[in-house]
Motif scaffolding. Sequence first.
Motif, PDB file in Angstrom:
ATOM      1  N   PRO A 103      -3.955  15.798 -12.059  1.00 21.27           N
ATOM      2  CA  PRO A 103      -3.241  14.880 -12.948  1.00 21.27           C
ATOM      3  C   PRO A 103      -2.269  13.921 -12.234  1.00 21.27           C
ATOM      4  CG  PRO A 103      -2.099  16.981 -12.925  1.00 21.27           C
ATOM      5  CD  PRO A 103      -3.274  17.116 -11.989  1.00 21.27           C
ATOM      6  N   HIS A 104      -2.016  14.145 -10.907  1.00 17.56           N
ATOM      7  CA  HIS A 104      -0.914  13.414 -10.279  1.00 17.56           C
ATOM      8  C   HIS A 104      -1.028  11.890 -10.455  1.00 17.56           C
ATOM      9  CE1 HIS A 104       2.442  12.650  -7.701  1.00 17.56           C
ATOM     10  NE2 HIS A 104       1.721  12.113  -6.741  1.00 17.56           N
ATOM     11  N   HIS A 105      -2.146  11.330 -10.061  1.00 14.19           N
ATOM     12  CA  HIS A 105      -2.251   9.862 -10.129  1.00 14.19           C
ATOM     13  C   HIS A 105      -2.402   9.346 -11.561  1.00 14.19           C
ATOM     14  CE1 HIS A 105      -3.482   9.803  -5.615  1.00 14.19           C
ATOM     15  NE2 HIS A 105      -2.174   9.892  -5.800  1.00 14.19           N
TER      16      HIS A 105
ATOM     17  N   GLU B  63       8.313  11.193  -9.100  1.00 13.80           N
ATOM     18  CA  GLU B  63       8.880  10.886  -7.778  1.00 13.80           C
ATOM     19  C   GLU B  63       8.132   9.732  -7.118  1.00 13.80           C
ATOM     20  OE1 GLU B  63      10.290  15.503  -6.867  1.00 13.80           O
ATOM     21  OE2 GLU B  63       8.478  14.770  -5.894  1.00 13.80           O
ATOM     22  N   CYS B  64       6.810   9.817  -7.115  1.00 16.68           N
ATOM     23  CA  CYS B  64       6.017   8.753  -6.464  1.00 16.68           C
ATOM     24  C   CYS B  64       6.166   7.438  -7.223  1.00 16.68           C
ATOM     25  CB  CYS B  64       4.548   9.146  -6.365  1.00 16.68           C
ATOM     26  SG  CYS B  64       4.252  10.361  -5.057  1.00 16.68           S
ATOM     27  N   SER B  65       6.082   7.511  -8.558  1.00 18.62           N
ATOM     28  CA  SER B  65       6.224   6.278  -9.360  1.00 18.62           C
ATOM     29  C   SER B  65       7.527   5.558  -9.029  1.00 18.62           C
ATOM     30  CB  SER B  65       6.218   6.613 -10.856  1.00 18.62           C
ATOM     31  OG  SER B  65       4.903   6.849 -11.291  1.00 18.62           O
TER      32      SER B  65
ATOM     33  N   MET C 130       0.833  -1.196   0.000  1.00 19.21           N
ATOM     34  CA  MET C 130       0.000   0.000   0.000  1.00 19.21           C
ATOM     35  C   MET C 130       0.873   1.254   0.000  1.00 19.21           C
ATOM     36  SD  MET C 130      -3.152   0.415   2.589  1.00 19.21           S
ATOM     37  CE  MET C 130      -2.539   1.137   4.090  1.00 19.21           C
ATOM     38  N   TYR C 131       0.511   2.200  -0.845  1.00 19.28           N
ATOM     39  CA  TYR C 131       1.261   3.466  -0.928  1.00 19.28           C
ATOM     40  C   TYR C 131       0.290   4.630  -0.799  1.00 19.28           C
ATOM     41  CZ  TYR C 131       4.449   7.053  -2.792  1.00 19.28           C
ATOM     42  OH  TYR C 131       5.244   8.166  -2.960  1.00 19.28           O
ATOM     43  N   LEU C 132       0.667   5.590   0.027  1.00 17.07           N
ATOM     44  CA  LEU C 132      -0.148   6.794   0.185  1.00 17.07           C
ATOM     45  C   LEU C 132       0.746   8.002  -0.084  1.00 17.07           C
ATOM     46  CD1 LEU C 132      -2.792   8.197   1.227  1.00 17.07           C
ATOM     47  CD2 LEU C 132      -1.843   8.001   3.539  1.00 17.07           C
ATOM     48  N   CYS C 133       0.274   8.888  -0.972  1.00 18.91           N
ATOM     49  CA  CYS C 133       1.071  10.082  -1.271  1.00 18.91           C
ATOM     50  C   CYS C 133       1.198  10.935  -0.017  1.00 18.91           C
ATOM     51  CB  CYS C 133       0.410  10.915  -2.365  1.00 18.91           C
ATOM     52  SG  CYS C 133       0.499  10.113  -3.960  1.00 18.91           S
ATOM     53  N   GLY C 134       2.404  11.238   0.331  1.00 17.72           N
ATOM     54  CA  GLY C 134       2.655  11.990   1.560  1.00 17.72           C
ATOM     55  C   GLY C 134       2.831  13.473   1.305  1.00 17.72           C
TER      56      GLY C 134
ATOM     57  N   ASN D 273      -0.960  10.598 -14.040  1.00 17.63           N
ATOM     58  CA  ASN D 273       0.401  10.624 -14.581  1.00 17.63           C
ATOM     59  C   ASN D 273       1.272   9.529 -13.983  1.00 17.63           C
ATOM     60  OD1 ASN D 273      -0.511  12.771 -16.026  1.00 17.63           O
ATOM     61  ND2 ASN D 273       0.714  14.326 -14.982  1.00 17.63           N
ATOM     62  N   GLU D 274       1.032   9.219 -12.713  1.00 15.68           N
ATOM     63  CA  GLU D 274       1.773   8.105 -12.113  1.00 15.68           C
ATOM     64  C   GLU D 274       1.474   6.811 -12.883  1.00 15.68           C
ATOM     65  OE1 GLU D 274       1.292   9.214  -7.474  1.00 15.68           O
ATOM     66  OE2 GLU D 274       2.091   7.230  -7.863  1.00 15.68           O
ATOM     67  N   ILE D 275       0.210   6.608 -13.198  1.00  6.34           N
ATOM     68  CA  ILE D 275      -0.155   5.388 -13.949  1.00  6.34           C
ATOM     69  C   ILE D 275       0.556   5.385 -15.302  1.00  6.34           C
ATOM     70  CG2 ILE D 275      -2.057   4.144 -15.110  1.00  6.34           C
ATOM     71  CD1 ILE D 275      -3.949   5.195 -12.927  1.00  6.34           C
TER      72      ILE D 275
END
Length: 487
Positions: free
Chosen positions: A233-235, A208-210, A26-30, A237-239
């Motif tokens: 767009p953050h998530h 960074e998150c990816s 599990m990952y949560l954007c901090g 774009n992560e995908i």
Amino acid sequence: MSQVIYNSLTGKKEKFIPLTENEVKMYLCGPTVYDFLHIGNFRGAITFNLIRNWLESNGHKVTFVYNYTDVDDKIIKRANDEGVDTSVITERFIAEFEKDFNTLGLKPHSFNPRVSEHMHDIVAMVEKIISNGHAYVVDGEVIYDTATFGEYGRLAKRNLDELEAGKRVAVDDKKKRPQDFVLWKPAKPGEPSWDSPWGKGRPGWHIECSAMVKAILGDTIDIHGGGVDLLFPHHENEIAQSEACNCTKYANFWVHNEFINFGAEKMSKSLGNVITARNFMEKYDAEILKYLFLSAHYRTQMSITDDKLLQTISALVRIYSALELAQQTVNEVNDEAVSDAGFDKKLAGFDSKIKKALNDDFNSAELISFVFEAVRTFNALGFANKKKKNATHKGASQIFLEWMKKYGDMSALFNSEPSPMLNRLDEILIEMRNIDKEKVETLVQQRNTAREQKDWTLADTIRVELETIGVELFDGHERGWKVKVNE
Ligand code: AMP
Ligand code: ZN
């Protein structure tokens, strides 16, 4: 009864099956660590603490990653304003975050990676995305080519035409399309920078998150979370990045918490209604914040109002009073505890309802309402006013305390010592209701004198006056009175 989770990717509740049996990644954007966090920022941490604990109590081993974004424009700006290195800012606010996190009593995450520690992974990932044909390089800038990723817009449920409509690429922009986004950008003089095949620079936010997900959890994870504002767009774009790099699905479940507002307004710096978690917890209490947040489902917007705060405090007074009574009863009764079968059965009934609620997309609002029901049921045993408590009262109290601890540990609630907590809640109510303490003290004194002089009429009149002010006489408090709490 299986676990069901609302998945933002499909817009439906789906049965949750982890990639590996009994293991959850599990990952949560901090947070971006450039300032104190406001209370809304903690909704994710508080919600996911419960999610993680619930999954663990169901036998899953949960690896929970929550990152610190320590490379970002806002950090650079603050460092420049203060004339210090960016690391001074990030160290300071990571420490402040940790202080708040500890005050909240949430369980430490498995990993708290920092972007600055993962530059190597970020560069490697960008290289792979380029070699897989999903990014282009213009003057030291690496830009993701959204047109090469057919799934782009799937999470946000928007298609490329919609995204392009009405948008133009600025003349000086290096992007081919408006929705293309930066993976790596050249550093300006005075900005922190890292070596890369495209020259000295720094990463875009999304990559960074990816990269941290890939480095710590792997190519595919079970649950990815964040606030709804991050969905696009953050998530999205992560995908796009992770799937372009890894050629496999990035996250099976996308879980987004809704926003916390103030009254009818969004909390925002420009409106000046931002309240930091630090200030809130000093003025009120961490317990109030957690109870308030968990008493609503994470997918509903919540507005914080004085009324809601007062309701929360009243509920906590009721809960902690019951805990205090239970503790006192266990301590006072020397006989061996005798179980109260009827009460045990009622608690077991609440257990199965709570299980159903949490299995159904982590419905913490129902959890809280069944905890409250349990308190009501405990109070209904009716021994609070009995001078002499017996072994069955002790048995019920023990079971009640264990039961409350189970859900308290899960939600990071109800773990404070009851008497100091009740005193604190009382002080908060005095403040919130503008009760004139001195006036109350004087009235209580006058009433005591009236009673000594056997002037019962005057004593009674004063009692009524105290009630009108909103306080009641209470022997259990050294002061002899406390704020009256609504039933
Ligand atoms: P930021 O530091 O702005 O990236 O935000 C950190 C986290 O807080 C993100 O997951 C945001 O979605 C979340 N967040 C920001 N504002 C709010 C709010 N008012 N209510 C709930 N969550 C929020
Ligand atoms: Zn993120």
